[in-house]
Design a protein around this motif. Structure first.
Motif, short mmCIF file in Angstrom:
data_model
loop_
_atom_site.label_atom_id
_atom_site.label_comp_id
_atom_site.label_asym_id
_atom_site.label_seq_id
_atom_site.Cartn_x
_atom_site.Cartn_y
_atom_site.Cartn_z
N ARG A 1 0.84 -1.22 0.00
CA ARG A 1 0.00 0.00 0.00
C ARG A 1 0.86 1.25 0.00
NH1 ARG A 1 -3.44 0.30 4.91
NH2 ARG A 1 -4.03 2.28 3.99
N ALA A 2 1.89 1.27 0.81
CA ALA A 2 2.71 2.47 0.98
C ALA A 2 3.62 2.74 -0.21
CB ALA A 2 3.55 2.36 2.24
N PHE A 3 4.12 1.70 -0.87
CA PHE A 3 5.10 1.89 -1.93
C PHE A 3 4.55 1.61 -3.32
CE2 PHE A 3 7.56 1.25 1.91
CZ PHE A 3 8.49 2.26 1.81
N GLY A 4 3.32 1.11 -3.41
CA GLY A 4 2.74 0.78 -4.71
C GLY A 4 1.93 1.91 -5.30
N PRO A 5 1.33 1.63 -6.46
CA PRO A 5 0.60 2.67 -7.18
C PRO A 5 -0.83 2.90 -6.69
CG PRO A 5 0.59 0.66 -8.45
CD PRO A 5 1.45 0.40 -7.23
N ALA A 6 -1.30 2.06 -5.76
CA ALA A 6 -2.69 2.20 -5.30
C ALA A 6 -2.77 1.90 -3.81
CB ALA A 6 -3.59 1.22 -6.08
N ASP A 7 -3.76 2.50 -3.15
CA ASP A 7 -3.89 2.25 -1.71
C ASP A 7 -4.99 1.25 -1.38
OD1 ASP A 7 -6.11 3.80 -2.20
OD2 ASP A 7 -5.64 5.31 -0.70
N ASP A 8 -5.66 0.70 -2.40
CA ASP A 8 -6.74 -0.26 -2.13
C ASP A 8 -6.24 -1.70 -2.22
OD1 ASP A 8 -6.40 -0.13 -4.90
OD2 ASP A 8 -8.53 -0.46 -5.31
N VAL A 9 -5.06 -1.95 -1.65
CA VAL A 9 -4.47 -3.28 -1.63
C VAL A 9 -5.20 -4.13 -0.62
CG1 VAL A 9 -2.36 -4.58 -1.15
CG2 VAL A 9 -2.22 -2.39 -2.35
N THR A 10 -5.66 -5.30 -1.07
CA THR A 10 -6.36 -6.22 -0.16
C THR A 10 -5.51 -7.43 0.20
OG1 THR A 10 -7.38 -7.38 -2.02
CG2 THR A 10 -8.62 -5.53 -1.05
N LEU B 1 11.60 -0.90 5.80
CA LEU B 1 10.49 -0.67 4.87
C LEU B 1 9.15 -0.68 5.60
CD1 LEU B 1 11.26 -2.77 1.66
CD2 LEU B 1 11.16 -0.28 1.85
N TYR B 2 8.99 -1.65 6.50
CA TYR B 2 7.76 -1.73 7.30
C TYR B 2 7.56 -0.45 8.11
CZ TYR B 2 4.86 -2.86 11.33
OH TYR B 2 3.91 -2.81 12.31
N ASP B 3 8.61 0.01 8.77
CA ASP B 3 8.50 1.24 9.57
C ASP B 3 8.15 2.43 8.70
OD1 ASP B 3 9.04 -0.06 11.97
OD2 ASP B 3 11.18 0.46 11.96
N GLU B 4 8.77 2.54 7.53
CA GLU B 4 8.46 3.65 6.62
C GLU B 4 7.04 3.53 6.08
OE1 GLU B 4 8.61 7.09 4.24
OE2 GLU B 4 9.61 6.48 6.09
N ALA B 5 6.59 2.31 5.80
CA ALA B 5 5.21 2.11 5.35
C ALA B 5 4.23 2.58 6.42
CB ALA B 5 4.98 0.64 5.00
N CYS B 6 4.49 2.21 7.66
CA CYS B 6 3.62 2.66 8.76
C CYS B 6 3.62 4.18 8.85
CB CYS B 6 4.08 2.04 10.08
SG CYS B 6 3.77 0.27 10.21
N LEU C 1 1.56 5.67 6.04
CA LEU C 1 0.13 5.38 6.12
C LEU C 1 -0.51 5.83 7.43
CD1 LEU C 1 0.28 1.79 4.59
CD2 LEU C 1 -0.49 3.90 3.45
N GLY C 2 0.29 6.38 8.34
CA GLY C 2 -0.24 6.82 9.62
C GLY C 2 -0.64 5.68 10.54
N VAL C 3 0.08 4.58 10.45
CA VAL C 3 -0.20 3.37 11.26
C VAL C 3 0.88 3.28 12.34
CG1 VAL C 3 -0.28 0.85 11.19
CG2 VAL C 3 -1.25 2.19 9.30
N GLU C 4 0.45 2.94 13.54
CA GLU C 4 1.41 2.76 14.63
C GLU C 4 2.14 1.44 14.43
OE1 GLU C 4 3.50 3.71 17.98
OE2 GLU C 4 1.95 4.97 17.07
N PRO C 5 3.46 1.47 14.27
CA PRO C 5 4.21 0.20 14.08
C PRO C 5 4.28 -0.59 15.37
CG PRO C 5 5.73 2.04 14.16
CD PRO C 5 4.36 2.63 14.22
N ARG C 6 4.31 -1.89 15.22
CA ARG C 6 4.47 -2.73 16.40
C ARG C 6 5.96 -2.75 16.78
NH1 ARG C 6 4.39 -5.89 12.21
NH2 ARG C 6 6.03 -7.45 11.96
N PRO C 7 6.26 -3.05 18.03
CA PRO C 7 7.68 -3.11 18.45
C PRO C 7 8.37 -4.27 17.73
CG PRO C 7 6.19 -3.18 20.36
CD PRO C 7 5.34 -3.28 19.13
#
Length: 103
Positions: free
Chosen positions: A30-39, A87-92, A95-101
């Motif tokens: 979702r964060a790095f692709g061309p669309a945010d409607d990734v399921t 990458l996960y941290d940057e994606a969060c 997207l405004g998502v709280e990353p897990r520890p």
């Protein structure tokens, strides 16, 4: 020149990411692709420059997603985990998502 990891490393990383981190794959796609409607998303590969995912969109369309490693090119197996976590941290963050520890 791009570093290519051997088959055992690729199989191990892809098996782990797709078996244990499906939600992380979706966030990254979702964060790095061309669309945010990734399921859904699966990690399909990686090399010394970055990772690739196949993302499924809400309408069933599949799109490829490539994300370069935040820390730059890598050549060692332990660096793969570090860069996927980055990458996960940057994606969060994007997207405004709280990353897990991270353990």
């Amino acid at each position: 020149m791009t570093h290519h990891f051997d088959d055992s490393v690729r199989v191990g990383v892809l098996g782990h990411m797709n078996g244990d981190h499906g939600d992380d794959n979706v966030l990254i796609a979702r964060a790095f692709g061309p669309a945010d409607d990734v399921t859904g998303a699966v990690m399909t590969g990686f090399d010394g420059d970055g990772g690739t995912w196949l993302a499924t969109l809400a309408d069933g369309t599949e799109v490829g997603v490539h994300a370069t490693w935040p820390g730059g090119p890598i050549t060692e197996r332990p660096e793969v985990r570090r860069e996927i976590v980055a990458l996960y941290d940057e994606a969060c963050r994007r997207l405004g998502v709280e990353p897990r520890p991270h353990a």
